[in-house]
Design a protein around this motif. Sequence first.
Motif, PDB file in Angstrom:
ATOM      1  N   ALA A  95       0.833  -1.210   0.000  1.00 42.35           N
ATOM      2  CA  ALA A  95       0.000   0.000   0.000  1.00 42.35           C
ATOM      3  C   ALA A  95       0.867   1.258   0.000  1.00 42.35           C
ATOM      4  CB  ALA A  95      -0.931  -0.002   1.209  1.00 42.35           C
ATOM      5  N   ALA A  96       1.946   1.239   0.773  1.00 39.07           N
ATOM      6  CA  ALA A  96       2.842   2.400   0.811  1.00 39.07           C
ATOM      7  C   ALA A  96       3.550   2.575  -0.529  1.00 39.07           C
ATOM      8  CB  ALA A  96       3.859   2.241   1.935  1.00 39.07           C
ATOM      9  N   GLN A  97       3.946   1.476  -1.147  1.00 37.39           N
ATOM     10  CA  GLN A  97       4.584   1.563  -2.461  1.00 37.39           C
ATOM     11  C   GLN A  97       3.624   2.148  -3.492  1.00 37.39           C
ATOM     12  OE1 GLN A  97       6.617  -2.070  -3.652  1.00 37.39           O
ATOM     13  NE2 GLN A  97       7.007  -2.510  -1.490  1.00 37.39           N
ATOM     14  N   ALA A  98       2.355   1.736  -3.442  1.00 38.02           N
ATOM     15  CA  ALA A  98       1.350   2.275  -4.358  1.00 38.02           C
ATOM     16  C   ALA A  98       1.167   3.769  -4.134  1.00 38.02           C
ATOM     17  CB  ALA A  98       0.020   1.537  -4.181  1.00 38.02           C
ATOM     18  N   GLU A  99       1.147   4.195  -2.888  1.00 37.94           N
ATOM     19  CA  GLU A  99       0.997   5.628  -2.582  1.00 37.94           C
ATOM     20  C   GLU A  99       2.212   6.405  -3.089  1.00 37.94           C
ATOM     21  OE1 GLU A  99      -0.982   8.997  -1.171  1.00 37.94           O
ATOM     22  OE2 GLU A  99      -1.702   6.976  -1.513  1.00 37.94           O
ATOM     23  N   MET A 100       3.406   5.836  -2.950  1.00 42.40           N
ATOM     24  CA  MET A 100       4.612   6.505  -3.447  1.00 42.40           C
ATOM     25  C   MET A 100       4.565   6.642  -4.974  1.00 42.40           C
ATOM     26  SD  MET A 100       7.414   4.824  -0.793  1.00 42.40           S
ATOM     27  CE  MET A 100       8.637   4.706  -2.040  1.00 42.40           C
ATOM     28  N   ARG A 101       4.094   5.594  -5.670  1.00 44.12           N
ATOM     29  CA  ARG A 101       3.969   5.683  -7.137  1.00 44.12           C
ATOM     30  C   ARG A 101       2.955   6.751  -7.532  1.00 44.12           C
ATOM     31  NH1 ARG A 101       4.468   0.156  -6.505  1.00 44.12           N
ATOM     32  NH2 ARG A 101       2.215  -0.169  -6.643  1.00 44.12           N
ATOM     33  N   ARG A 102       1.826   6.818  -6.800  1.00 41.63           N
ATOM     34  CA  ARG A 102       0.806   7.836  -7.081  1.00 41.63           C
ATOM     35  C   ARG A 102       1.394   9.223  -6.886  1.00 41.63           C
ATOM     36  NH1 ARG A 102      -2.737  11.017  -4.966  1.00 41.63           N
ATOM     37  NH2 ARG A 102      -2.122  10.627  -2.849  1.00 41.63           N
ATOM     38  N   GLU A 103       2.130   9.406  -5.810  1.00 45.55           N
ATOM     39  CA  GLU A 103       2.767  10.705  -5.535  1.00 45.55           C
ATOM     40  C   GLU A 103       3.759  11.073  -6.639  1.00 45.55           C
ATOM     41  OE1 GLU A 103       2.753  13.167  -3.116  1.00 45.55           O
ATOM     42  OE2 GLU A 103       0.844  12.290  -2.536  1.00 45.55           O
ATOM     43  N   GLN A 104       4.520  10.110  -7.112  1.00 43.50           N
ATOM     44  CA  GLN A 104       5.501  10.392  -8.161  1.00 43.50           C
ATOM     45  C   GLN A 104       4.826  10.834  -9.449  1.00 43.50           C
ATOM     46  OE1 GLN A 104       7.670   6.712  -8.184  1.00 43.50           O
ATOM     47  NE2 GLN A 104       9.196   7.476  -6.747  1.00 43.50           N
ATOM     48  N   ARG A 105       3.679  10.218  -9.785  1.00 42.91           N
ATOM     49  CA  ARG A 105       2.950  10.640 -10.987  1.00 42.91           C
ATOM     50  C   ARG A 105       2.515  12.086 -10.869  1.00 42.91           C
ATOM     51  NH1 ARG A 105       0.457   5.663 -10.339  1.00 42.91           N
ATOM     52  NH2 ARG A 105      -1.448   6.633  -9.600  1.00 42.91           N
ATOM     53  N   ILE A 106       2.089  12.480  -9.690  1.00 48.89           N
ATOM     54  CA  ILE A 106       1.627  13.853  -9.471  1.00 48.89           C
ATOM     55  C   ILE A 106       2.802  14.816  -9.433  1.00 48.89           C
ATOM     56  CG2 ILE A 106       0.525  15.399  -7.795  1.00 48.89           C
ATOM     57  CD1 ILE A 106      -1.282  13.015  -7.034  1.00 48.89           C
ATOM     58  N   SER A 107       3.870  14.456  -8.735  1.00 48.06           N
ATOM     59  CA  SER A 107       4.960  15.408  -8.498  1.00 48.06           C
ATOM     60  C   SER A 107       5.882  15.584  -9.695  1.00 48.06           C
ATOM     61  CB  SER A 107       5.768  14.999  -7.261  1.00 48.06           C
ATOM     62  OG  SER A 107       6.396  13.753  -7.483  1.00 48.06           O
ATOM     63  N   ASN A 108       5.823  14.719 -10.694  1.00 45.63           N
ATOM     64  CA  ASN A 108       6.697  14.855 -11.856  1.00 45.63           C
ATOM     65  C   ASN A 108       6.197  15.896 -12.850  1.00 45.63           C
ATOM     66  OD1 ASN A 108       8.541  13.009 -10.945  1.00 45.63           O
ATOM     67  ND2 ASN A 108       7.637  11.298 -12.031  1.00 45.63           N
ATOM     68  N   GLY A 109       4.975  16.364 -12.683  1.00 43.52           N
ATOM     69  CA  GLY A 109       4.420  17.342 -13.603  1.00 43.52           C
ATOM     70  C   GLY A 109       4.541  18.750 -13.045  1.00 43.52           C
ATOM     71  N   PRO A 110       3.898  19.681 -13.706  1.00 46.89           N
ATOM     72  CA  PRO A 110       3.901  21.061 -13.196  1.00 46.89           C
ATOM     73  C   PRO A 110       3.091  21.145 -11.900  1.00 46.89           C
ATOM     74  CG  PRO A 110       2.386  20.828 -15.031  1.00 46.89           C
ATOM     75  CD  PRO A 110       3.113  19.519 -14.909  1.00 46.89           C
ATOM     76  N   ASP A 111       3.262  22.238 -11.188  1.00 44.56           N
ATOM     77  CA  ASP A 111       2.496  22.434  -9.957  1.00 44.56           C
ATOM     78  C   ASP A 111       1.008  22.334 -10.251  1.00 44.56           C
ATOM     79  OD1 ASP A 111       4.754  22.803  -8.480  1.00 44.56           O
ATOM     80  OD2 ASP A 111       4.615  24.983  -8.405  1.00 44.56           O
ATOM     81  N   LEU A 112       0.299  21.710  -9.335  1.00 42.77           N
ATOM     82  CA  LEU A 112      -1.147  21.592  -9.486  1.00 42.77           C
ATOM     83  C   LEU A 112      -1.812  22.927  -9.165  1.00 42.77           C
ATOM     84  CD1 LEU A 112      -1.788  18.230  -7.625  1.00 42.77           C
ATOM     85  CD2 LEU A 112      -1.906  18.620 -10.081  1.00 42.77           C
ATOM     86  N   PRO A 113      -2.907  23.236  -9.835  1.00 45.19           N
ATOM     87  CA  PRO A 113      -3.673  24.421  -9.445  1.00 45.19           C
ATOM     88  C   PRO A 113      -4.266  24.193  -8.054  1.00 45.19           C
ATOM     89  CG  PRO A 113      -4.785  23.225 -11.207  1.00 45.19           C
ATOM     90  CD  PRO A 113      -3.475  22.552 -10.974  1.00 45.19           C
ATOM     91  N   ILE A 114      -4.616  25.258  -7.365  1.00 44.01           N
ATOM     92  CA  ILE A 114      -5.081  25.167  -5.980  1.00 44.01           C
ATOM     93  C   ILE A 114      -6.282  24.236  -5.846  1.00 44.01           C
ATOM     94  CG2 ILE A 114      -6.532  27.231  -6.071  1.00 44.01           C
ATOM     95  CD1 ILE A 114      -4.407  26.028  -3.070  1.00 44.01           C
TER      96      ILE A 114
END
Length: 101
Positions: free
Chosen positions: A8-27
């Motif tokens: 579960a932690a590995q899955a959360e880390m992969r999800r975070e990496q998908r989000i953090s590799n792109g531009p900043d998210l809008p608010i």
Amino acid sequence: MRYGISAAAQAEMRREQRISNGPDLPIDGVINEALAWIGRAQDNAPSADGGVARHYCLISGWGASYPETTGYIVPTIIREAQATGDNELLQRARRSCPSFS
């Protein structure tokens, strides 16, 4: 478990990496992600009492719900539900405080 980290932690880390590799998210995206995390904390708390887990550990997963943590979160959920008309958030708030439902 790999390197002492649960699947579960590995899955959360992969999800975070998908989000953090792109531009900043809008608010709005950040708020939606925070609310989704709160939802996961509520849904996965091992105490299964409607409260929000007090923590997440990469080794052991979600902690039990904690009344103080839940109490701080409920007004935020209610405000966001009122601002967006999201009934699911209101239902989460009610689940968090069954005596007030």
